[in-house]
Design an enzyme around this catalytic site. Structure first.
Site, PDB file in Angstrom:
ATOM      1  N   ASN A  12       0.817  -1.220   0.000  1.00 32.72           N
ATOM      2  CA  ASN A  12       0.000   0.000   0.000  1.00 32.72           C
ATOM      3  C   ASN A  12       0.849   1.268   0.000  1.00 32.72           C
ATOM      4  O   ASN A  12       0.629   2.174  -0.808  1.00 32.72           O
ATOM      5  CB  ASN A  12      -0.910   0.007   1.236  1.00 32.72           C
ATOM      6  N   ARG A  82       1.251  -2.953  11.096  1.00 32.02           N
ATOM      7  CA  ARG A  82       0.609  -3.433  12.331  1.00 32.02           C
ATOM      8  C   ARG A  82      -0.874  -3.706  12.145  1.00 32.02           C
ATOM      9  O   ARG A  82      -1.548  -3.062  11.332  1.00 32.02           O
ATOM     10  CB  ARG A  82       0.854  -2.459  13.473  1.00 32.02           C
ATOM     11  N   HIS A 175       8.422   8.521  16.283  1.00 30.18           N
ATOM     12  CA  HIS A 175       7.201   8.270  15.512  1.00 30.18           C
ATOM     13  C   HIS A 175       6.450   7.144  16.223  1.00 30.18           C
ATOM     14  O   HIS A 175       6.529   5.979  15.844  1.00 30.18           O
ATOM     15  CB  HIS A 175       7.581   7.860  14.088  1.00 30.18           C
TER      16      HIS A 175
END
Ligand code: APR
Length: 308
Positions: A12, A82, A175
């Site tokens: 993606n 994740r 992050h």
């Protein structure tokens, strides 16, 4: 001759980044993945949009790093994403192995490239990329603050009902859950946010920013964010390849800046042809500096676990 950018990982994030970069027309793109046919198919599909969108740059897919030879920028998106309930840090072991292999292959064919890291956990993977590539730290940069700041800007714009273009927001630090949002540095047409919104509202927007990625993971259930990440990647790649020298919040290996050594976190950097051409040190309060320091210490724990 147009510049050449390789994107490793045709999932993606990788494929959407390749599309955005190809459409902007400043570089030829090579998309690489371990899955046979995947990068070739996606690259061909993007290429067939060229007559409609009207871009002239080439985009090809490959399973062979030879085709990435001589890239100016190598963008690393390979790895696991994740699932709901996971933190980015839980991807550490799997992505350490994948990213090490990717970096070794990439630098073999593009020894002069700038590496743009995207795989999570981002700060640890950026540190790993510096070590595995043996590149000077200025040639390895990670996507973090551009994305996190864009999320904060989006939430501020919606809250105040103002154009996003009027907002500048700075999210620094790791992050992840230890990101450092500095409301005093966020402004609408130069007016600091702290004077425009009550403290509780700012706290709510900051909290939503910190969990911005998780909110999307929970909604998608079978994937993590890729439209906003790919927009950030394309902006960073463009600043490098076109030598725009934009000052953007990005993950960088620190060597004394902000009082931090041997850890990676998001800080303001000047991005140009040379990669990280400068780490800009904003004036921060003692409390803000301490939050950045703590954020960097948290990343050191992950670095220790990787054993690099
Ligand atoms: N070499 C090349 N590609 C690889 C390798 C490897 N060794 N291992 C995995 N890949 C590819 C997969 O085949 C897959 O196509 O990486 C791609 C990852 O794509 P997605 O599963 O769609 O994941 P994506 O959402 O793109 O996220 C990629 O970016 O934002 C981060 O947390 C995210 O770490 C994740 C990464």
């Amino acid at each position: 001759m147009p510049s050449k950018i390789s994107v490793i990982g045709a999932g993606n994030v990788g494929a959407t980044s390749a599309q955005r970069i190809a459409e902007r027309g400043y570089a030829d793109v090579v998309l690489v993945d371990i899955i046979e046919g995947l990068p070739q198919g996606k690259a061909l599909d993007i290429l067939q949009s060229a007559p409609v969108i009207n871009f002239k740059t080439a985009i090809t897919g490959s399973n062979d790093y030879k085709d990435t030879a001589g890239s100016e920028v190598v963008i690393v998106t390979a790895g696991l994403f994740r699932k709901p309930g996971m933190t980015r840090d839980q991807l550490l072991a799997a992505n350490t192995e994948i990213v090490t292999g990717v970096i070794n292959n990439a630098v073999k064919y593009s020894p002069e490239c700038i590496i743009l890291m995207v795989s999570n956990p981002l700060d640890a993977m950026t540190y790993l990329a510096v070590k595995a590539s043996k590149f000077p730290r200025k040639r390895v940069v990670g996507l973090s603050g551009v994305l996190d700041s864009a999320r904060l800007s989006t939430f501020i714009a919606a809250e105040l009902n103002v154009p996003v273009a009027d907002i500048s927001a700075w999210v620094l630090g790791a992050h992840g859950l230890n990101m450092v949002v500095i409301p005093q540095l966020s402004a609408v047409r130069g007016k600091p946010l702290t004077g425009l919104l009550p403290e509780e509202t700012i706290a709510r927007l900051v909290e939503r920013t910190i969990h911005g990625g998780r909110e999307i993971v929970d909604l998608l259930k079978t994937g993590s964010a890729f439209y906003a990440p790919s927009a950030g990647i394309a902006r960073m790649a463009e600043s490098i390849v076109l030598d725009k020298k934009e000052i953007l919040p990005c993950a960088a290996l620190l060597d004394g800046e902000y009082g931090i050594k041997d850890s990676v976190i998001g800080v303001p950097v000047k991005l140009g042809k040379g990669g990280i051409e400068q780490i800009v040190e904003f004036e921060l309060s003692a409390e803000e500096k301490q939050r950045l320091y703590d954020s960097a210490e948290g990343i050191k724990t992950l670095i220790k676990q990787m054993g690099v």
